[in-house]
Enzyme design. Structure first.
Site, PDB file in Angstrom:
ATOM      1  N   GLU A  98       0.878  -1.178   0.000  1.00  0.00           N
ATOM      2  CA  GLU A  98       0.000   0.000   0.000  1.00  0.00           C
ATOM      3  C   GLU A  98       0.905   1.214   0.000  1.00  0.00           C
ATOM      4  OE1 GLU A  98      -1.238   3.314   1.603  1.00  0.00           O
ATOM      5  OE2 GLU A  98      -1.565   2.056   3.371  1.00  0.00           O
ATOM      6  N   CYS A 107      -1.394   9.037   3.318  1.00  0.00           N
ATOM      7  CA  CYS A 107      -1.312   8.421   2.000  1.00  0.00           C
ATOM      8  C   CYS A 107      -2.597   8.606   1.215  1.00  0.00           C
ATOM      9  CB  CYS A 107      -0.967   6.945   2.126  1.00  0.00           C
ATOM     10  SG  CYS A 107      -2.101   6.016   3.173  1.00  0.00           S
TER      11      CYS A 107
END
EC number: 3.3.2.12
Length: 681
Positions: A256, A295
């Site tokens: 990720e 993120c």
């Protein structure tokens, strides 16, 4: 200066040799030395596999879920310790809440999912029986079993608590131990939480390990039963993904990575609509929460060409009101970046974007000599996004976003997808058609998309908030991985195997009765048995009942259901049935009348009905009979001494006619009393 110790092989250990420093984000003061040099990573992995893995695999899903809940409650009781440490990272109290209590909340969510939806067993039947033969003697099921290795979690600096807990929850629920490798910049907060878990005694020895510093040669010692997850920069993740041992042994690697997430303003929105204000608020919130160190933060702001100036002015006006400084001071809304190194990196990325043709609308320059790692909210403008590839590839991981114009909605879609794969995106629109087209064209490049308008805004969890029930991850640059997503995440730590055999053998393996397996009948009605006494396969074959036209008329009058197939003889004769048929719901009612034991007993309540299928019509003169079989049992945890101990029993119900042809198949759930409680104060 104190060294931040690692927890490996069941002991706290200090490294030696070269170390890195953790600095206070606000004062710049050096706080900790961090090194893992000299620590035996092979031994740490072996300890987790020999101690933690067998202990976790021996626990049922229900027991693992209870463990998660206990850990969550314990961490919540110590949260103020974590908040105090979180202040060292430059985070505000609100920022820290997302990290600390948001992470603990994820544990609670997985505890609930495990206790409600998983079996009280160590094997997880993933699907129903799959027939493989004409006569039904050969079939299959997919079963999930815990891997025998260890999960290595390499985490990012921005969420030292949530980033660990959102991976630990499905790892432990899946029956695997974990080795946590936090980012050095905020490792002190992860270490404090790990120490709290270890000291609590709530998890088996070897269930959790911690590396403060480099992972060293750990990846070289892994094998195919291990799992690696990575959260961080795309460049680092891509390097680790092709590590020779990981490639050679096909070790599962879930990545990720940061991504160029977007927020798109629909072409239907005008400045006087509520959606315009919602758009501005959402962008500013995502730019400033955690000082933009998320993120999932919005990096690209895509708006219709005609609204560029209106959006720019509104964003600048709102961003100018954001007070940047020490979160300990009253009125401060945005803290610092994690350290001076991160501040320099953000400045470098901003300079790259400026050199590529972007313009500054606000901010853009930090004081690189200041002790605190502060960076001002920065709004850039890219006048030609199609000719500026840097704006779709360069991420300034801080309070920075770039505004860009779209010529029309189709162009906005193209720009949204130009990031090469994103974790999250938001479309602000009041037009369902625009929303549908956006999803149809942009979903393939996004892991999660929020459609925001006035109707959803009040309860929206926000663009940048991953939820444990929803998948977190994205294609392409975002890493191509998937985390969370409810029970989907648990399956990453388990092996799916197709198991073939007779229905009776498959039932014995899974401890769940399946259609076609042998049943056990005795003189005691199943509804007279307590939860502990019932076993999958316990069955009852009922007496018979013949259905009449009077039944049809009476049920129609009682229920108000006068559908022509039941009540109009002529119309029914011309229908697919050829004549009048009995109400399906009366068939169910009559079936219940056949299998229910009416007296007071262990069965407390009907909990629900699932998977109902009407197979064949029942006509006047047909005779029905019912087979009731205990399919599976799920223990309900007793929450207080006063609460009656119970469990949920799922029963397979087959209603068939005089020709032994099934006419209805379904499952019912009953709440059944237990003879003995398990509450511990």
């Amino acid at each position: 200066m104190q060294q931040l110790a690692s927890f490996l092989s069941g002991t706290w250990q200090s490294g030696r040799g070269r170390s890195r420093l953790i600095h206070h984000a606000i004062s710049g003061e050096a706080l900790w030395e961090v090194t893992s040099e000299g620590l035996d990573m092979a031994a740490a992995r072996q300890f987790a596999i020999e101690k933690g893995a067998p202990a976790l695999r021996a626990m049922t899903f229900i027991e693992r879920a209870a463990m998660l809940k206990a850990v969550a409650k314990h961490l919540l009781s110590e949260k103020e310790r974590f908040y105090a440490l979180s202040a060292q990272t430059g985070a505000t109290r609100a920022d820290s809440w997302v990290d600390i209590e948001g992470g603990i909340g994820t544990l609670f969510t997985y505890a609930s999912l495990g206790s409600r939806e998983l079996p009280d067993d160590t094997l997880w039947p993933e699907d129903e029986l799959i027939p493989l033969s004409k006569e039904g003697g050969f079939a299959a099921r997919h079963l999930l079993t815990s891997k025998s290795g260890v999960a290595v979690h390499i985490n990012a600096f921005n969420f030292p608590c949530w980033g660990m807990l959102e991976k630990l929850a499905p790892t432990w629920l899946g029956g695997m131990p974990a080795i946590i490798k936090p980012a050095t910049a905020t490792a002190q907060l992860t270490q404090a939480m790990v120490k709290s878990i270890v000291d609590s005694g709530l998890v088996p020895e070897g269930a959790i390990s911690l590396i403060c510093g480099s992972a060293g040669d750990l990846l070289d010692h892994l094998d195919s039963q291990d799992v690696v997850t990575f959260t961080g920069s795309a460049a680092t993740g891509q390097m680790l993904r092709v590590q020779p041992n990981i490639v050679a042994k096909s070790i599962p690697f879930t990545m990720e990575a940061d991504s160029l997430n977007c927020c798109v303003l629909g072409e239907d929105v005008t400045p006087d609509q509520p959606e315009f204000a919602l758009f501005i608020r959402e962008v500013v919130r995502e730019m400033t929460t955690k000082a933009g160190q998320k993120c999932t933060a919005i990096r690209r702001i895509i708006v219709p060409q005609a609204l560029v100036n209106a959006v720019s002015d509104a964003l600048v006006a709102r961003l100018q009101k954001v007070v940047v400084g020490d979160p300990a001071q009253e009125g401060v809304k945005m803290g610092a970046l994690v350290n001076a190194e991160q501040r320099a990196d953000v400045q470098e990325k901003v300079n790259i974007l400026l050199a590529a043709g972007c313009e500054i609308r606000l901010g853009g320059q930090a004081d690189l000599s200041a002790a605190g790692a502060f960076f001002p909210p920065t709004l850039l403008y890219c006048p030609q996004p199609d000719e500026t590839p840097a704006v779709h590839a360069t991420e300034a991981f801080g309070p920075v976003a770039t505004l860009m114009p779209a010529q029309n909605q189709r162009h906005a879609l193209q720009l949204a997808c130009a990031g090469g794969g994103s974790l999250a995106g938001t479309l602000v629109t009041a037009d369902p058609q625009i929303a549908r087209q956006f999803i149809a064209d942009a979903a393939r490049t996004h892991g999660r998309i929020q459609i925001l308008n006035e109707e959803s805004a009040k309860e929206s969890t926000g663009h940048g908030s991953p939820l444990p029930q929803l998948v977190h991850g994205g294609p392409g640059r975002a890493g191509g991985g998937e985390e969370l997503g409810g029970l989907r995440a648990v399956k990453h730590y388990m092996q799916r195997t197709a198991v073939q055999g007779s229905p009776t053998m498959l039932a014995a393996i899974s401890k769940q009765w399946v259609r076609g397996a042998k049943v056990e009948e005795d003189r005691i009605h199943p509804f007279r048995k307590y939860f502990e006494e019932l076993q999958p396969g316990d069955s009852l074959l009922t007496p018979r009942r013949t259905m009449t036209e009077a039944d049809i008329v009476n049920f129609a009058c009682l229920s108000g259901d006068h559908f022509y197939a039941h009540m109009d003889k002529i119309a029914a004769a011309e229908s697919i049935f050829g004549e009048r048929v009995v109400h399906g719901y009366f068939v169910l009612s009559a079936a219940a009348g056949l299998f229910v034991d009416a007296g007071v007993g262990p069965v407390i309540a009907n909990y629900g009905l699932e998977s109902l299928r009407f197979i064949e019509p029942v006509k006047p003169g047909d005779t029905i009979q019912v087979r009731l079989t205990c399919k599976r049992k799920t223990l309900k945890k007793q929450r207080s001494a006063e609460e009656k101990p119970t469990g949920v029993v799922e029963w397979a119900v087959e209603v068939f006619n005089q020709h032994q042809t099934p006419v209805a198949l379904y499952s019912i759930l009953t709440l059944v009393a237990r003879q003995h409680g398990d509450f511990v104060d």
